[in-house]
Design a protein around this motif. Structure first.
Motif, PDB file in Angstrom:
ATOM      1  N   THR A  97       0.814  -1.219   0.000  1.00 40.66           N
ATOM      2  CA  THR A  97       0.000   0.000   0.000  1.00 40.66           C
ATOM      3  C   THR A  97       0.843   1.263   0.000  1.00 40.66           C
ATOM      4  OG1 THR A  97      -0.142   0.023   2.424  1.00 40.66           O
ATOM      5  CG2 THR A  97      -1.911  -1.107   1.236  1.00 40.66           C
ATOM      6  N   ASN A  98       1.993   1.231   0.653  1.00 41.36           N
ATOM      7  CA  ASN A  98       2.837   2.415   0.783  1.00 41.36           C
ATOM      8  C   ASN A  98       4.287   2.063   0.454  1.00 41.36           C
ATOM      9  OD1 ASN A  98       0.488   2.671   2.713  1.00 41.36           O
ATOM     10  ND2 ASN A  98       1.285   4.747   2.806  1.00 41.36           N
ATOM     11  N   MET A 101       7.476   9.376   2.351  1.00 39.95           N
ATOM     12  CA  MET A 101       6.568   8.452   1.693  1.00 39.95           C
ATOM     13  C   MET A 101       6.507   8.832   0.224  1.00 39.95           C
ATOM     14  SD  MET A 101       4.748   5.870   2.950  1.00 39.95           S
ATOM     15  CE  MET A 101       4.341   6.302   4.636  1.00 39.95           C
ATOM     16  N   GLU A 159       5.035   6.725  -2.293  1.00 38.26           N
ATOM     17  CA  GLU A 159       3.826   6.212  -2.932  1.00 38.26           C
ATOM     18  C   GLU A 159       2.849   5.736  -1.873  1.00 38.26           C
ATOM     19  OE1 GLU A 159       4.506   3.204  -5.913  1.00 38.26           O
ATOM     20  OE2 GLU A 159       6.416   4.104  -6.472  1.00 38.26           O
ATOM     21  N   ALA A 160       1.574   5.908  -2.171  1.00 37.51           N
ATOM     22  CA  ALA A 160       0.513   5.391  -1.307  1.00 37.51           C
ATOM     23  C   ALA A 160      -0.735   5.224  -2.161  1.00 37.51           C
ATOM     24  CB  ALA A 160       0.251   6.343  -0.149  1.00 37.51           C
ATOM     25  N   ASP A 161      -1.499   4.169  -1.889  1.00 33.07           N
ATOM     26  CA  ASP A 161      -2.700   3.940  -2.686  1.00 33.07           C
ATOM     27  C   ASP A 161      -3.959   4.536  -2.047  1.00 33.07           C
ATOM     28  OD1 ASP A 161      -3.207   2.218  -0.610  1.00 33.07           O
ATOM     29  OD2 ASP A 161      -3.439   0.428  -1.844  1.00 33.07           O
ATOM     30  N   CYS A 162      -3.775   5.409  -1.061  1.00 37.38           N
ATOM     31  CA  CYS A 162      -4.925   6.055  -0.432  1.00 37.38           C
ATOM     32  C   CYS A 162      -5.478   7.140  -1.372  1.00 37.38           C
ATOM     33  CB  CYS A 162      -4.551   6.629   0.929  1.00 37.38           C
ATOM     34  SG  CYS A 162      -3.090   7.665   0.932  1.00 37.38           S
ATOM     35  N   GLY A 189      -3.634  10.863  -0.807  1.00 35.45           N
ATOM     36  CA  GLY A 189      -2.172  10.876  -0.769  1.00 35.45           C
ATOM     37  C   GLY A 189      -1.580  11.922   0.157  1.00 35.45           C
ATOM     38  N   CYS A 200      -0.210  11.556   2.999  1.00 30.92           N
ATOM     39  CA  CYS A 200       1.055  11.132   3.613  1.00 30.92           C
ATOM     40  C   CYS A 200       2.246  11.471   2.710  1.00 30.92           C
ATOM     41  CB  CYS A 200       1.021   9.640   3.940  1.00 30.92           C
ATOM     42  SG  CYS A 200       0.641   8.581   2.530  1.00 30.92           S
ATOM     43  N   ILE A 201       2.024  11.501   1.425  1.00 32.34           N
ATOM     44  CA  ILE A 201       3.090  11.874   0.485  1.00 32.34           C
ATOM     45  C   ILE A 201       3.387  13.375   0.615  1.00 32.34           C
ATOM     46  CG2 ILE A 201       3.712  12.023  -1.961  1.00 32.34           C
ATOM     47  CD1 ILE A 201       1.874   9.563  -2.372  1.00 32.34           C
ATOM     48  N   CYS A 216      -0.485   7.816   7.563  1.00 32.09           N
ATOM     49  CA  CYS A 216      -1.399   7.498   6.469  1.00 32.09           C
ATOM     50  C   CYS A 216      -2.613   6.823   7.109  1.00 32.09           C
ATOM     51  CB  CYS A 216      -0.725   6.577   5.457  1.00 32.09           C
ATOM     52  SG  CYS A 216      -1.775   6.186   4.039  1.00 32.09           S
ATOM     53  N   ASN A 264      -4.588   3.725   5.321  1.00 30.77           N
ATOM     54  CA  ASN A 264      -3.845   2.455   5.346  1.00 30.77           C
ATOM     55  C   ASN A 264      -3.357   2.097   6.741  1.00 30.77           C
ATOM     56  OD1 ASN A 264      -4.180   2.176   2.574  1.00 30.77           O
ATOM     57  ND2 ASN A 264      -2.330   3.343   2.134  1.00 30.77           N
TER      58      ASN A 264
END
Length: 122
Positions: free
Chosen positions: A58-59, A70, A72-75, A78, A80-81, A95, A98
């Motif tokens: 996920t991250n 961070m 990459e993240a699939d939230c 984003g 956290c990025i 995040c 996730n």
């Protein structure tokens, strides 16, 4: 603008500058990055070693040059990025979708998630 207004503005500016300078001198860099997923420790990684950490598909956490961020993240949003890189002790990236928390800790803390209590309420 009256003299009192000018004096108040000057006092606020001096106070803020003192806080920023004090933070710069007393803030310590951490030695480790502790990653938690769902409140469980996922891993502890050194800030001295450049590496890429894949967190549960996920991250993606990048540790480079003594900082962690961070990448990459699939939230959905984003956030956290967008939090940027961290290196000072106690700073963190969170995040929420996730349930990932990345925190910089000192080497002597042993990577413990529990840092104790400041007060007892009862």
């Amino acid at each position: 603008m009256k003299k009192a207004d000018f004096g108040l503005i000057l006092a606020v500016v001096v106070f803020c500058a003192a806080l920023l300078i004090g933070r710069r001198f007393f803030q310590t860099d951490g030695a480790l990055v502790m990653v938690q997923v769902d409140g469980e420790i996922y891993g502890t990684y050194s800030l001295d070693t450049d590496q890429t950490v894949y967190i549960n598909d996920t991250n993606v956490l990048i540790i480079s040059g003594g900082k962690a961020y961070m990448s990459e993240a699939d939230c959905p949003e984003g956030l956290c990025i967008l939090q940027g890189s961290i290196s000072a002790g106690g700073t963190m990236i969170v995040c929420l979708p996730n349930r990932v928390v990345v925190q910089v800790v000192d080497d002597d803390s042993g990577g413990s998630a529990e840092e104790g209590y400041d007060a007892v309420i009862g």
